[in-house]
Design an enzyme around this catalytic site. Structure first.
Site, PDB file in Angstrom:
ATOM      1  N   ASN A   9       0.876  -1.180   0.000  1.00 43.86           N
ATOM      2  CA  ASN A   9       0.000   0.000   0.000  1.00 43.86           C
ATOM      3  C   ASN A   9       0.907   1.221   0.000  1.00 43.86           C
ATOM      4  O   ASN A   9       1.474   1.581   1.030  1.00 43.86           O
ATOM      5  CB  ASN A   9      -0.883  -0.041   1.254  1.00 43.86           C
ATOM      6  CG  ASN A   9      -1.698   1.227   1.427  1.00 43.86           C
ATOM      7  OD1 ASN A   9      -1.771   2.060   0.522  1.00 43.86           O
ATOM      8  ND2 ASN A   9      -2.316   1.373   2.599  1.00 43.86           N
ATOM      9  N   LYS A  11       0.188   4.280  -0.419  1.00 50.20           N
ATOM     10  CA  LYS A  11      -0.439   5.510   0.102  1.00 50.20           C
ATOM     11  C   LYS A  11      -0.175   6.670  -0.868  1.00 50.20           C
ATOM     12  O   LYS A  11      -0.042   6.427  -2.075  1.00 50.20           O
ATOM     13  CB  LYS A  11       0.043   5.787   1.527  1.00 50.20           C
ATOM     14  CG  LYS A  11      -0.140   4.537   2.416  1.00 50.20           C
ATOM     15  CD  LYS A  11      -0.004   4.776   3.870  1.00 50.20           C
ATOM     16  CE  LYS A  11      -0.213   3.437   4.593  1.00 50.20           C
ATOM     17  NZ  LYS A  11      -0.160   3.563   6.040  1.00 50.20           N
ATOM     18  N   HIS A  93      -9.421   1.165   4.768  1.00 50.26           N
ATOM     19  CA  HIS A  93      -8.164   1.379   5.490  1.00 50.26           C
ATOM     20  C   HIS A  93      -8.412   2.352   6.642  1.00 50.26           C
ATOM     21  O   HIS A  93      -9.232   3.257   6.536  1.00 50.26           O
ATOM     22  CB  HIS A  93      -7.106   1.947   4.528  1.00 50.26           C
ATOM     23  CG  HIS A  93      -5.748   1.985   5.140  1.00 50.26           C
ATOM     24  ND1 HIS A  93      -5.365   3.000   5.990  1.00 50.26           N
ATOM     25  CD2 HIS A  93      -4.704   1.125   5.070  1.00 50.26           C
ATOM     26  CE1 HIS A  93      -4.129   2.749   6.408  1.00 50.26           C
ATOM     27  NE2 HIS A  93      -3.710   1.624   5.868  1.00 50.26           N
ATOM     28  N   GLU A  95      -6.897   4.844   7.640  1.00 51.68           N
ATOM     29  CA  GLU A  95      -6.755   6.270   7.284  1.00 51.68           C
ATOM     30  C   GLU A  95      -8.006   6.777   6.576  1.00 51.68           C
ATOM     31  O   GLU A  95      -8.410   7.927   6.744  1.00 51.68           O
ATOM     32  CB  GLU A  95      -5.485   6.469   6.430  1.00 51.68           C
ATOM     33  CG  GLU A  95      -4.235   6.314   7.282  1.00 51.68           C
ATOM     34  CD  GLU A  95      -3.034   5.742   6.558  1.00 51.68           C
ATOM     35  OE1 GLU A  95      -2.969   5.802   5.317  1.00 51.68           O
ATOM     36  OE2 GLU A  95      -2.140   5.220   7.261  1.00 51.68           O
ATOM     37  N   GLU A 165      -5.418  -4.930  10.586  1.00 53.24           N
ATOM     38  CA  GLU A 165      -4.387  -3.917  10.797  1.00 53.24           C
ATOM     39  C   GLU A 165      -4.682  -3.166  12.089  1.00 53.24           C
ATOM     40  O   GLU A 165      -5.488  -2.219  12.093  1.00 53.24           O
ATOM     41  CB  GLU A 165      -4.382  -2.916   9.637  1.00 53.24           C
ATOM     42  CG  GLU A 165      -4.068  -3.535   8.295  1.00 53.24           C
ATOM     43  CD  GLU A 165      -3.503  -2.502   7.333  1.00 53.24           C
ATOM     44  OE1 GLU A 165      -2.388  -2.692   6.872  1.00 53.24           O
ATOM     45  OE2 GLU A 165      -4.181  -1.499   7.063  1.00 53.24           O
ATOM     46  N   GLY A 171       2.295   2.342  10.684  1.00 48.83           N
ATOM     47  CA  GLY A 171       3.239   3.448  10.515  1.00 48.83           C
ATOM     48  C   GLY A 171       3.931   3.871  11.794  1.00 48.83           C
ATOM     49  O   GLY A 171       4.570   4.925  11.832  1.00 48.83           O
ATOM     50  N   SER A 210       3.293  -2.080  10.373  1.00 48.68           N
ATOM     51  CA  SER A 210       4.749  -2.149  10.598  1.00 48.68           C
ATOM     52  C   SER A 210       5.326  -3.534  10.321  1.00 48.68           C
ATOM     53  O   SER A 210       6.244  -3.967  11.015  1.00 48.68           O
ATOM     54  CB  SER A 210       5.097  -1.653  11.999  1.00 48.68           C
ATOM     55  OG  SER A 210       4.682  -0.306  12.156  1.00 48.68           O
TER      56      SER A 210
HETATM   57  P1  PGA Z   1       2.787   0.291   7.657  1.00 49.22           P
HETATM   58  O1  PGA Z   1       1.358   0.529   6.983  1.00 49.22           O
HETATM   59  O2  PGA Z   1       3.333  -0.999   7.106  1.00 49.22           O
HETATM   60  O3  PGA Z   1       3.602   1.486   7.234  1.00 49.22           O
HETATM   61  O4  PGA Z   1       2.572   0.229   9.123  1.00 49.22           O
HETATM   62  C1  PGA Z   1       0.463  -0.541   6.789  1.00 49.22           C
HETATM   63  C2  PGA Z   1      -0.810  -0.028   6.157  1.00 49.22           C
HETATM   64  O5  PGA Z   1      -1.192   1.115   6.427  1.00 49.22           O
HETATM   65  O6  PGA Z   1      -1.454  -0.743   5.379  1.00 49.22           O
END
Ligand code: PGA
Length: 248
Positions: A9, A11, A93, A95, A165, A171, A210
């Site tokens: 992903n 983003k 997601h 976000e 997640e 993140g 992460s």
């Molecule tokens: P990350 O993001 O691996 O940077 O923690 C995962 C995601 O948002 O799908």
């Protein structure tokens, strides 16, 4: 057996130049038994399609509208995703939920719209730190999934993916332990089996938050962890390929 899926992903990152380099880097020397997917920003999907056609790497969107077409300024429709051969689309997601206010019902509508176009939704679910500390992780995750199952109805459950997640792990560099991940993944599979045992057995449940080369193998060694949804580490070709390799 469920074939693992490793999805990147990206983003809102990249440029036509950096995406060219990243795609070149991912394709060259990729070794994995997993299905491998990248989700660039929508504006670069055509570029990804041109570069990835004929390779083992698939491409998909990070979000989609539930509408087919019309006066919805700024949106991307499932028909457009299909037109550009997106096999998968990420929906729900954290976000999208926290920054753009998407509700479980909104996510369910997107799920249905995608399935109706033959595109596989990757449904993201997960709890915040407060919810985990309050002991409500499964209550939150169950509601996120139940809403989709109810709206979709049994005939739309032939092919979809769930990405667990934990919001506190996205993140942040904090990763769920393999035990924490397995516990929630097993509970999600149990939840699916209450609707349909064969759906529960065939549906892939990815871990995200992460995940990186150093922890991917131990997370994916769990019986109910069928791959990963990777944010930060998917922007570095060698790191992403190492995770794909760790998937088998
Ligand atoms: P990350 O993001 O691996 O940077 O923690 C995962 C995601 O948002 O799908």
């Amino acid at each position: 057996m469920r074939q693992p899926l490793v999805a990147g992903n990206w983003k809102m990152n990249g440029s036509s130049q950096s995406i060219r380099e990243l795609l070149d880097g991912i394709v060259s020397g990729l070794e994995s038994k997993a299905e491998v997917l990248v989700c660039p920003p929508a504006i670069y999907i055509q570029q990804a399609r041109e570069m990835l056609s004929g390779t083992a790497v698939k491409w998909g969107l990070q979000n989609v509208s539930d509408k087919a077409s019309g006066a919805f300024t700024g949106e991307t429709s499932p028909l457009m995703a299909k037109d550009l051969d997106c096999k998968y689309v990420i929906i729900g997601h954290s976000e999208r939920r926290s920054i753009f206010g998407e509700t479980d019902k909104d996510v369910a509508a997107k799920f249905c719209a995608l399935v109706d176009q033959g595109i596989v939704p990757i449904l993201c679910v997960g709890e915040t730190l407060e919810e985990r500390e309050a002991g409500t992780t499964m209550k939150v995750v169950e509601k996120q999934i139940e809403t989709v199952l109810q709206e979709a109805g049994s005939n739309r459950l032939g092919n979809f993916v769930i990405a667990y997640e934990p919001v506190w792990a996205i993140g942040t560099g904090l990763t769920a332990t393999p035990e924490q991940a397995q516990e929630v993944h097993a509970a999600i599979r149990e939840l699916l089996s209450r609707t349909d045992e064969s759906v529960a057995q065939k549906t892939r449940i990815l871990y995200g938050g992460s995940m990186k080369a150093a922890n991917a193998a131990e997370l994916m060694a769990n019986p109910d962890v069928d791959g990963g949804l990777i944010g930060g580490a998917s922007l570095v070709a060698e790191d992403f390929k190492a995770i794909c390799h760790a998937a088998g």
